[in-house]
Design a protein around this motif. Structure first.
Motif, PDB file in Angstrom:
ATOM      1  N   PRO A   1      -7.889   5.951  -1.377  1.00 38.44           N
ATOM      2  CA  PRO A   1      -6.605   5.159  -2.493  1.00 38.44           C
ATOM      3  C   PRO A   1      -7.391   5.482  -3.446  1.00 38.44           C
ATOM      4  O   PRO A   1      -8.655   5.187  -3.723  1.00 38.44           O
ATOM      5  CB  PRO A   1      -7.198   3.387  -1.456  1.00 38.44           C
TER       6      PRO A   1
ATOM      7  N   LEU B   1      -4.478   0.734   2.798  1.00 37.03           N
ATOM      8  CA  LEU B   1      -2.847   1.277   2.327  1.00 37.03           C
ATOM      9  C   LEU B   1      -1.488   0.818   1.950  1.00 37.03           C
ATOM     10  O   LEU B   1      -1.528  -0.455   2.966  1.00 37.03           O
ATOM     11  CB  LEU B   1      -2.648   2.439   2.785  1.00 37.03           C
ATOM     12  N   LYS B   2      -0.418   0.464   1.592  1.00 34.28           N
ATOM     13  CA  LYS B   2       0.867  -0.059   1.744  1.00 34.28           C
ATOM     14  C   LYS B   2       1.684   0.430   1.396  1.00 34.28           C
ATOM     15  O   LYS B   2       1.525   1.533   0.289  1.00 34.28           O
ATOM     16  CB  LYS B   2       0.800  -1.640   1.281  1.00 34.28           C
TER      17      LYS B   2
ATOM     18  N   SER C   1       1.349   2.943  -1.931  1.00 31.84           N
ATOM     19  CA  SER C   1      -0.131   2.917  -2.834  1.00 31.84           C
ATOM     20  C   SER C   1      -0.173   4.331  -2.555  1.00 31.84           C
ATOM     21  O   SER C   1      -0.151   5.618  -2.886  1.00 31.84           O
ATOM     22  CB  SER C   1      -0.939   2.640  -1.395  1.00 31.84           C
TER      23      SER C   1
END
Length: 80
Positions: free
Chosen positions: A45, A26-27, A30
């Motif tokens: 995700p 995850l960023k 996201s």
């Protein structure tokens, strides 16, 4: 690991510690899928293959769209 929910407008926000986010890829910004399994909240995700063009285009706004980019004169195979 424990975390705390915080109020943000009418929503609740969960801060995900960076080490956990990194482990699942995850960023910032996201996309995740939220679901319930019994009384458990599951956060997963969304893989790039789950993204649809219409969903991506819906995120384009006047604030984040860029104008034309000059990449210089034609060279190579595109020169007619």
């Amino acid at each position: 690991m424990k975390a705390r929910l915080q109020k943000w407008g009418h929503d609740l926000v969960l801060h995900v510690p960076e080490p956990l986010a990194t482990q699942v890829g995850l960023k910032p910004d996201s996309q995740v899928e939220l679901s319930l399994r019994g009384r458990k909240l599951v956060i997963e995700p969304v893989s790039a293959s789950d993204l649809k063009l219409d969903d991506l285009l819906a995120r384009v706004t006047e604030d984040n769209i860029h104008g034309e980019v000059d990449s210089g004169p034609p060279t190579g195979g595109e020169v007619l």
